[in-house]
Motif scaffolding. Structure first.
Motif, PDB file in Angstrom:
ATOM      1  N   GLN A  23      34.516  46.745  70.167  1.00  0.00           N
ATOM      2  CA  GLN A  23      35.326  46.800  71.384  1.00  0.00           C
ATOM      3  C   GLN A  23      34.621  47.590  72.483  1.00  0.00           C
ATOM      4  O   GLN A  23      34.638  47.194  73.655  1.00  0.00           O
ATOM      5  CB  GLN A  23      36.686  47.430  71.090  1.00  0.00           C
ATOM      6  CG  GLN A  23      37.579  46.581  70.239  1.00  0.00           C
ATOM      7  CD  GLN A  23      38.866  47.300  69.853  1.00  0.00           C
ATOM      8  OE1 GLN A  23      39.072  48.461  70.185  1.00  0.00           O
ATOM      9  NE2 GLN A  23      39.737  46.608  69.151  1.00  0.00           N
ATOM     10  N   LEU A  24      34.005  48.708  72.093  1.00  0.00           N
ATOM     11  CA  LEU A  24      33.320  49.550  73.073  1.00  0.00           C
ATOM     12  C   LEU A  24      32.136  48.824  73.697  1.00  0.00           C
ATOM     13  O   LEU A  24      31.981  48.810  74.923  1.00  0.00           O
ATOM     14  CB  LEU A  24      32.861  50.850  72.399  1.00  0.00           C
ATOM     15  CG  LEU A  24      32.290  51.924  73.306  1.00  0.00           C
ATOM     16  CD1 LEU A  24      33.320  52.372  74.340  1.00  0.00           C
ATOM     17  CD2 LEU A  24      31.827  53.111  72.477  1.00  0.00           C
ATOM     18  N   VAL A  25      31.312  48.205  72.872  1.00  0.00           N
ATOM     19  CA  VAL A  25      30.157  47.464  73.385  1.00  0.00           C
ATOM     20  C   VAL A  25      30.625  46.283  74.230  1.00  0.00           C
ATOM     21  O   VAL A  25      30.052  46.004  75.293  1.00  0.00           O
ATOM     22  CB  VAL A  25      29.234  47.008  72.230  1.00  0.00           C
ATOM     23  CG1 VAL A  25      28.199  46.009  72.714  1.00  0.00           C
ATOM     24  CG2 VAL A  25      28.545  48.210  71.603  1.00  0.00           C
ATOM     25  N   GLY A  26      31.691  45.607  73.793  1.00  0.00           N
ATOM     26  CA  GLY A  26      32.237  44.506  74.584  1.00  0.00           C
ATOM     27  C   GLY A  26      32.692  44.970  75.960  1.00  0.00           C
ATOM     28  O   GLY A  26      32.411  44.315  76.970  1.00  0.00           O
ATOM     29  N   ALA A  27      33.378  46.097  76.001  1.00  0.00           N
ATOM     30  CA  ALA A  27      33.837  46.650  77.285  1.00  0.00           C
ATOM     31  C   ALA A  27      32.645  47.020  78.165  1.00  0.00           C
ATOM     32  O   ALA A  27      32.660  46.766  79.379  1.00  0.00           O
ATOM     33  CB  ALA A  27      34.729  47.866  77.057  1.00  0.00           C
ATOM     34  N   GLN A  28      31.621  47.610  77.563  1.00  0.00           N
ATOM     35  CA  GLN A  28      30.434  47.986  78.326  1.00  0.00           C
ATOM     36  C   GLN A  28      29.689  46.759  78.843  1.00  0.00           C
ATOM     37  O   GLN A  28      29.213  46.752  79.982  1.00  0.00           O
ATOM     38  CB  GLN A  28      29.512  48.850  77.468  1.00  0.00           C
ATOM     39  CG  GLN A  28      30.084  50.218  77.188  1.00  0.00           C
ATOM     40  CD  GLN A  28      29.270  51.001  76.171  1.00  0.00           C
ATOM     41  OE1 GLN A  28      28.555  50.437  75.346  1.00  0.00           O
ATOM     42  NE2 GLN A  28      29.386  52.319  76.223  1.00  0.00           N
TER      43      GLN A  28
END
Length: 118
Positions: A33-38
């Motif tokens: 989720q974090l990498v996707g948001a970034q």
């Protein structure tokens, strides 16, 4: 003897292996989720930058310069809003992971105490 080994194996699975799998899955989901948001943020920022550069390439006179300046101000405001939203999204993802991790730790501790009592 075989029954005791089986019970020990089940306890080990219940107290250590299963919680580690759950935590690893939660961590992988968090990082995904974090990498996707970034990645979404980076794409949006890049798109804004390229669009703004194209606007400046169209400047040919005072009127188009004025329009480019107005576009620049709007883009800056949009960028600030986007950054605020992205920051809130990352904070939400992190808080959710932290809460899930805390809940898993509490459950694991409870299981360990129950297993120790057996």
């Amino acid at each position: 003897m075989n029954k005791a080994a089986e019970k020990t194996s089940q306890q080990f699975e219940s107290v250590f292996v299963s919680p580690m799998r759950s935590y690893t899955l939660a961590a992988l989901n968090y990082y995904e989720q974090l990498v996707g948001a970034q990645m979404d943020a980076a794409r949006a920022y890049s798109d804004m930058t390229i669009a703004q550069a194209r606007t400046w390439l169209d400047v040919k006179d005072a009127d188009s310069f004025k329009k480019a300046m107005e576009s620049q101000q709007k883009t800056a405001a949009d960028l600030m809003e986007r950054m605020k939203g992205d920051s809130e999204k990352v904070t939400s993802i992190s808080q959710s992971f932290m809460q899930d991790s805390q809940k898993m730790a509490e459950e694991t501790t409870k299981k360990a105490v129950e297993t120790a009592k057996q």
